[in-house]
Design a protein around this motif. Sequence first.
Motif, mmCIF file in Angstrom:
data_model
loop_
_atom_site.group_PDB
_atom_site.id
_atom_site.type_symbol
_atom_site.label_atom_id
_atom_site.label_comp_id
_atom_site.label_asym_id
_atom_site.label_seq_id
_atom_site.Cartn_x
_atom_site.Cartn_y
_atom_site.Cartn_z
ATOM 1 N N PRO A 11 38.225 45.449 37.408
ATOM 2 C CA PRO A 11 37.392 45.378 36.200
ATOM 3 C C PRO A 11 36.002 44.808 36.503
ATOM 4 O O PRO A 11 35.874 43.790 37.183
ATOM 5 C CB PRO A 11 38.175 44.432 35.284
ATOM 6 C CG PRO A 11 39.574 44.464 35.795
ATOM 7 C CD PRO A 11 39.477 44.687 37.267
ATOM 8 N N HIS A 12 34.974 45.443 36.005
ATOM 9 C CA HIS A 12 33.608 44.952 36.155
ATOM 10 C C HIS A 12 32.691 45.741 35.229
ATOM 11 O O HIS A 12 33.087 46.788 34.702
ATOM 12 C CB HIS A 12 33.119 45.071 37.601
ATOM 13 C CG HIS A 12 32.929 46.478 38.061
ATOM 14 N ND1 HIS A 12 33.980 47.289 38.438
ATOM 15 C CD2 HIS A 12 31.805 47.239 38.184
ATOM 16 C CE1 HIS A 12 33.526 48.474 38.790
ATOM 17 N NE2 HIS A 12 32.204 48.475 38.636
ATOM 18 N N SER A 13 31.491 45.235 35.034
ATOM 19 C CA SER A 13 30.483 45.937 34.236
ATOM 20 C C SER A 13 29.124 45.731 34.892
ATOM 21 O O SER A 13 28.497 44.678 34.734
ATOM 22 C CB SER A 13 30.455 45.425 32.791
ATOM 23 O OG SER A 13 29.367 45.999 32.083
ATOM 24 N N LYS A 111 35.297 39.884 32.876
ATOM 25 C CA LYS A 111 35.694 40.831 33.925
ATOM 26 C C LYS A 111 36.100 40.084 35.199
ATOM 27 O O LYS A 111 37.067 40.456 35.879
ATOM 28 C CB LYS A 111 34.543 41.795 34.238
ATOM 29 C CG LYS A 111 34.069 42.633 33.056
ATOM 30 C CD LYS A 111 35.129 43.600 32.586
ATOM 31 C CE LYS A 111 34.581 44.504 31.475
ATOM 32 N NZ LYS A 111 35.617 45.401 30.923
ATOM 33 N N ARG A 115 39.770 40.021 37.132
ATOM 34 C CA ARG A 115 39.962 40.317 38.560
ATOM 35 C C ARG A 115 40.760 39.208 39.244
ATOM 36 O O ARG A 115 41.615 39.469 40.101
ATOM 37 C CB ARG A 115 38.603 40.488 39.260
ATOM 38 C CG ARG A 115 37.812 41.692 38.805
ATOM 39 C CD ARG A 115 36.684 42.040 39.775
ATOM 40 N NE ARG A 115 35.715 40.976 39.970
ATOM 41 C CZ ARG A 115 34.643 40.790 39.209
ATOM 42 N NH1 ARG A 115 34.423 41.592 38.164
ATOM 43 N NH2 ARG A 115 33.791 39.817 39.466
#
Length: 461
Positions: A11-13, A111, A115
Amino acid sequence: MERPVMENIPPHSIEAEQAVLGALMMMDANEHKALEVTDTLRPEMFYNMAHQEIYRAMAKLKNRDLITITDLLDKQNKLDECGGFAYIAELGKSTPSTTTALQYAEIVADKYNAREIMGVLHNGISQIYDKQPNSEVLQYIGNASQKIDLSGGYEPNHIGDLSSSFIDRLEARQKGDRSAVGLKTGIERLDDEIIGVGEDWLVTLFARPSHGKTLIAQLICSHIAKREAVQFFSMEMSEDEIMDRFVGITAGIGPKALKTGVLNDYQFAKLGEVLGLMDRKQLNIFYDDTPALSLQQIRHRVKTTIKRKGKLALIVIDYLKLMTLPKADREDLAIGEVTRGLKQLAKEVKVPVLLLAQANRGTDKEKRPQMSNIYGSSAIEADSDLIIASHREEVVNESTALRGVVELIPVKFRHGDLPRTVYLKANEIGLFTCLTDVQVGDLMNQEEARGSRKGSTAFTG
């Protein structure tokens, strides 16, 4: 049994990370919204490695902009790996708004936390495939989960870390180092009382009109400017009036002589000396006569002056009532926002601010100025380190023995016992010298004998 593989991208943005960095580029390091972001995020919370390095660089800078950030990264040989000048410039351009910076930061933090949790669970699953006892797997997951740091970037400081700098500062004070002792105003008896003005102080000087507050401020400026730079904001006087005042004060020429242009040979010689000092930048005063400046404009102009001209020793604002105040439900709340902002500015740039303020008409009724006579007194009292009233008894009492005397009356001092009143006597050219204890005692005894001073007592030294 085959081990599981994390095939999905963690997950990341990237968009949220870019928005956070771009917003920070547009805010002062100590701005409230910026502090909310830096309290929320640590560098490792960014998924993109380049973003981690950019954020680390920002954390080391008090004045953050495209030039300072890229310069620091270049010195660290990390600019190219962070995308170069063009990429960092684009971060600032593409940021939607600084008002939502905290929301973007919370997305980045969320996020990261996801992780970290996924990492713990993945390791636990791997242990199961390695046929570790279930009890040990559960114990690992429990211990590892507790070690996940979901807190932000705030790092508490321990007072013991200040010991070394305290010793250095104490030794510097013993040697008379100005940076450690504080700024001297040039008003000797006031300097004796307060020792020195701290580099992060907000000092307020207030008075009714014609009680000498602007002249006192300019005397202080003229004294300091012979050694260090000052910035003088006047929202009342024109640049010609500012020049006349500073030339007269520094050269020792009275206002009447300058207005008429009738000068003797000695005065012409002194005038030439002062103009020479100004031309050679040895009388280092930066002036600004723009009317109705706002807090944000003053902040920007001070920081621009420091960036272009170097360190300042004092910032003077003449005066509070003529500033453009921010919108607020009440005037005292607007004044409070300004004084808090000026105190914050002093702390940020490590330059004391001398704020001039108007006393209300209650001063005339009270005869003697009090804290409550300042417009917005509660806010000014809360934010100021030192508050001084400038008072001329002859303005309210024609029969006084204190004609030609300006009293500097401290009404608040955050850093020690309240200093004694300082008495300044105007000389034949309209400038002031400090009176001795004996001179003050004689005048106060005359005043008491006349019975003309409301609530006064004889001076005892």
